[in-house]
Enzyme design. Structure first.
Site, PDB file in Angstrom:
ATOM      1  N   SER A  66      40.694   8.343 -28.644  1.00 28.51           N
ATOM      2  CA  SER A  66      42.130   8.727 -29.022  1.00 28.51           C
ATOM      3  C   SER A  66      42.695   9.772 -28.173  1.00 28.51           C
ATOM      4  O   SER A  66      42.750   9.509 -27.019  1.00 28.51           O
ATOM      5  CB  SER A  66      42.016   9.097 -30.597  1.00 28.51           C
ATOM      6  OG  SER A  66      43.269   9.112 -31.203  1.00 28.51           O
ATOM      7  N   ASP A  88      44.409  -1.928 -33.532  1.00 27.75           N
ATOM      8  CA  ASP A  88      44.601  -0.668 -33.793  1.00 27.75           C
ATOM      9  C   ASP A  88      45.919  -0.364 -34.274  1.00 27.75           C
ATOM     10  O   ASP A  88      47.148  -0.683 -33.997  1.00 27.75           O
ATOM     11  CB  ASP A  88      44.649  -0.014 -32.149  1.00 27.75           C
ATOM     12  CG  ASP A  88      44.651   1.456 -32.365  1.00 27.75           C
ATOM     13  OD1 ASP A  88      44.957   2.133 -33.379  1.00 27.75           O
ATOM     14  OD2 ASP A  88      43.955   2.168 -31.506  1.00 27.75           O
ATOM     15  N   HIS A 113      41.572   1.321 -34.891  1.00 33.46           N
ATOM     16  CA  HIS A 113      41.563   2.649 -34.165  1.00 33.46           C
ATOM     17  C   HIS A 113      40.023   3.130 -33.975  1.00 33.46           C
ATOM     18  O   HIS A 113      39.519   3.453 -32.925  1.00 33.46           O
ATOM     19  CB  HIS A 113      42.348   3.621 -34.639  1.00 33.46           C
ATOM     20  CG  HIS A 113      42.612   4.638 -33.795  1.00 33.46           C
ATOM     21  ND1 HIS A 113      43.183   4.748 -32.728  1.00 33.46           N
ATOM     22  CD2 HIS A 113      42.269   6.055 -34.105  1.00 33.46           C
ATOM     23  CE1 HIS A 113      43.340   6.155 -32.119  1.00 33.46           C
ATOM     24  NE2 HIS A 113      42.556   6.949 -33.038  1.00 33.46           N
TER      25      HIS A 113
END
Length: 802
Positions: free
Chosen positions: A669, A742, A776
């Site tokens: 991330s 995501d 994610h």
């Protein structure tokens, strides 16, 4: 012997060179890491534990196996900022429980809750009196509501597959511990809406003089068909069910309900109802809604608020009108809430940002203002003496929080400041107040006379040493009742009984997995309540230590160093440095140690910790502070993360552990964003791994992470920190991994695709791995194992064997 045609040879060489230079692009079968890694990943985690309200029973929730990619590939709807599994009529679930055990704290006896073998279960919820638990069982037809008896372990289905847990939690206990409220699918609702085969026209959105600066939310409604699907799957009927007799009754009519909370006297419900118009630019929790007071039969008693669509909320602001509405504990039927005094705009200069409001049954009078709050309201926690509470506010500009002791019934009593510190200052964090649940199910602070209890992490230069304190709210005198000893990590869980002489703790160390204990505060001794074992004993030889070092500008840094089993002093290893950048206003706070080197190490999912099994040193959670004024700190983001990495490498090199030519860097991330920037702006690492990142900040134009400026206010900074804009400088190999589904705000899958194309266009080395059906974070077993295999192969090729 045949002569070779020169023209044919030229064509052959040209075609060979052409296709050799092209990057490979194909769908490959899922890979597996080494078998010993697969075995560790497949080992089920220790059960998840919760304690009953009375502290006499423990619930051990046993995890089910990791879901497969076949499960992840099943139909999923993306509507209004959420993901729905149609055949469960629930939020998309990727973690299930296989069974439950009820254990007596007093004598250690256990009862296995009886559920069908192979069940997929939700996490259970205690009834107020602890006599029962309720949970969902997911079947091919939908979600059933089950209830289990904690004395006998017997469980039964209360309903068929009718529970609707999309926008609501699906069910909740009422205070008598005999009845439950269920959000049920409508009877005879028919089949889902069919998507039009031929569009009736274009999908249009229009704006006029509306200032709607919103995050780049994903999974939003896109067209009228999505709106119909949203209504179909979220509309429910509230039903009350008797868990003993099984009798049911409907309360109110159908609607899209977020919650229905019972008043302390049990006679009323506070109902949050979502209504149209819906929005194509914000998630469902910003949709227009009403806050209604019903009687137990569903009759409207009072309309507290009718709130419009909140699609103009300023960045880091709040909606106008009542928010954080809740029943006040220890009063029969009194509501408490806050409203903005600054139009919800944090940039507006006002003496007070919020006001605390209240209104009592029968709701005939006008709401009464209790007090004005200088900064943004963050929450209220109630004490037993009537009217007293701890109210917390937060100053986002300074990253500061202040907690006051207030009396909502006596405006003449001035608020008393209890806590006042930086939200980032872990060394001086007083801890969180300990709560208890009343017989009516109300959450209030645990209190003995004037003293409350505080449970904290105990952060220190040696690492976290959790504690339990008492704080006298009159004298402000603190007393330490318990603290974890050095060399281990032990946290307070709950009290046992009313004497406050015994507590339940969770103890672990570097070599001992977490287990629960009955700890005597008088004798300072513990008795085991659980005996969970090491899930990966083959990795017991891994060495782990907290290391500290200093950046060139004097900022103190730290990280946790892992060395592989059998490491010999003086041996130089390839190293992977894994990090996640964080912003700080103060150099002093930025350098504080976070975490503990004495926690047990779990090797799970696609963790970077697995690198130690492959002969690497690993510096995990290597501190990556970005320090400065919150408005401008990103001006030096790149310089600071490069300085952080250099300091880490210098430290490891000085210890004689690593070969500084074989350094890999990675992150997930925002850590992926950091990784790509490091490879673009320095040559300290030989290669990198960037998972689920965002690399072009012009695609998040109204801010990212804690950046407060918009793209139009400072385009230069958006360009400067975007690795995509500097792709021509990324000359070290980078592995890009991203879930194709995501849904994290800002990290659209296109971010990785575009960075890959940019690197490819400049002749550098990159590999793009797009994981089907993953978000994610990655949940499917095949995806998890594949990610590990990809990471090992990449670092082996470009770091270990460099």
């Amino acid at each position: 012997m045949k002569k070779t045609n020169p023209v044919s040879l030229f064509v052959f060489i040209f075609v060979f060179i052409l296709f050799s230079s092209l990057s490979l692009s194909a769908q490959e079968p899922y890979k597996l890491p080494p078998k010993e890694i697969v075995d560790i990943v497949d080992t089920l985690p220790s059960p998840r534990v919760t304690i009953s309200r009375t502290g006499d029973l423990m619930l051990l929730a046993e995890y089910g196996p990791m879901v497969s990619i076949a499960y992840m590939a099943q139909p999923m709807l993306r509507l209004a900022g959420m993901r729905i599994t149609p055949f469960y009529n629930s939020r998309h679930q990727t973690t299930f429980y296989a069974g439950f055990i009820i254990k007596s704290v007093k004598d250690g006896s256990t009862k296995q809750v009886t559920v069908p073998k192979g069940s997929r279960l939700s996490y259970p919820r205690w009834s107020v009196d602890g006599s029962r638990i309720a949970f969902l069982r997911y079947t091919d037809e939908g979600a059933e509501l089950w209830v289990g008896d904690t004395k006998t372990g017997k469980a039964k289905a209360l309903t068929g597959p009718i529970v609707n847990s999309t926008v609501s939690s699906g069910f909740s206990w009422l205070q008598d511990s005999r009845h439950l409220l269920i959000f049920a699918i409508l009877e005879n609702r028919g089949n889902p809406p069919r998507e039009p085969e031929v569009p009736v026209g274009p999908n249009i959105q229009e704006t006029e003089r509306k200032f709607s600066k919103v995050w780049t939310y994903q999974d939003l409604l896109k067209n009228p068909y999505d709106e119909k699907l949203f209504d179909y799957y979220t509309t429910s009927q509230i039903i009350e069910i008797d868990v003993i007799s099984g009798t049911t009754r409907e309360i109110g009519g159908p609607g899209v309900y977020l919650y229905a909370d019972q008043s302390p006297n049990g006679n009323l419900l506070l109902v949050y109802r979502i209504k149209k118009p819906y929005s194509y630019s914000v998630p469902y929790y910003y949709f227009a809604h009403t806050l209604e007071i019903w009687d137990r039969d569903g009759k409207l008693i009072h309309l507290l608020a009718d709130l419009p669509l909140a699609d103009e909320v300023p960045m880091r602001g709040v909606p106008t009108g009542p928010r954080s509405v809740e029943w006040r504990p220890l009063k029969p039927a009194t509501l408490i809430w806050v409203e903005a005094l600054d139009e919800g705009n944090p940039e507006k200069k006002v003496p007070h940002r919020d006001k605390l409001m209240t209104l009592s049954s029968p709701f005939k009078e006008k709401p009464k203002e209790v007090l004005k709050i200088e900064h943004r309201y963050r929450g209220i926690e109630w004490l037993k003496p009537e009217g007293t509470a701890l109210l917390t506010e937060r100053d986002w500009r300074r990253r500061w929080r202040t907690t006051y002791l207030i009396n909502v019934d006596d405006p003449n009593k001035a608020p008393k400041k209890i806590f006042d510190l930086s939200t980032q200052d872990r060394y001086n964090d007083p801890g969180d107040p300990v709560h208890t649940t009343t017989t009516a199910g109300e959450r209030i602070l645990l209190q003995d006379k004037d003293a409350i209890y505080l449970s904290g992490s105990g952060a220190s230069p040696k690492g976290d040493m959790p504690f339990l304190d008492t704080l006298d709210l009159k004298t402000m005198e603190k007393k330490r009742l318990f603290q974890s000893s050095e060399g281990s990590y032990e946290t307070f869980v709950d009290f046992v009984g009313k004497s406050r002489n015994q507590i339940i703790t969770r103890f672990e160390s570097g070599t001992e997995p977490p287990n629960y204990f009955l700890y005597s505060l008088r004798r300072k001794k513990r008795d085991a309540l659980t005996d969970f074992i090491d899930p990966a004993p083959q990795l017991a030889g891994v060495k782990k230590e907290l290391i500290k070092y200093t950046r060139e500008d004097g900022v103190e840094l730290s990280g946790t160093l892992y060395l592989p089993p059998g490491y010999k002093e003086g041996e130089k290893l390839p190293v992977v440095i894994w990090a996640y950048p964080r912003e700080y206003s103060s150099r002093r706070v930025a350098g504080q140690v976070r975490g503990s080197p004495h926690r047990f190490t779990f090797y799970r999912n696609y963790s970077q910790l697995f690198f130690v099994t492959q002969g690497y040193a690993l510096l995990d959670n290597a501190q990556m502070p970005v320090v400065g004024d919150p408005k401008t700190m990103n001006d030096t983001f790149v310089d600071q993360i490069v300085s952080n990495l250099k300091a880490a490498i210098d430290k490891l090199d000085s210890m004689g552990i690593i070969d500084r030519e074989r350094v890999g860097v990675g992150g997930h991330s925002y850590g992926a964003f950091m990784t790509a920037n490091l490879l673009a702006h320095c040559d300290l690492a030989a290669a990198g791994i960037a998972r689920s990142g965002a690399y072009n900040r012009t695609l998040t134009p109204f801010g990212f992470q804690n950046e407060r400026r918009t793209l139009w206010e400072d385009p230069e900074i958006y360009f400067k920190v975007s690795p995509f804009m500097h792709a021509h400088k990324i000359n070290e190999p980078i592995l890009l991994i991203h879930g194709e589904a995501d849904n994290n705000s800002g990290t659209f899958p296109i971010q990785s695709r575009r960075l890959y194309h940019a690197i490819k266009g400049h002749g550098a080395t990159a590999r793009l791995v797009m994981l089907p059906h993953e978000s994610h974070g990655y949940r499917g077993r095949e995806s998890v194992l594949h990610v590990l295999a990809e990471m090992f192969e990449w670092m082996d090729k470009y770091v270990k064997k460099k």
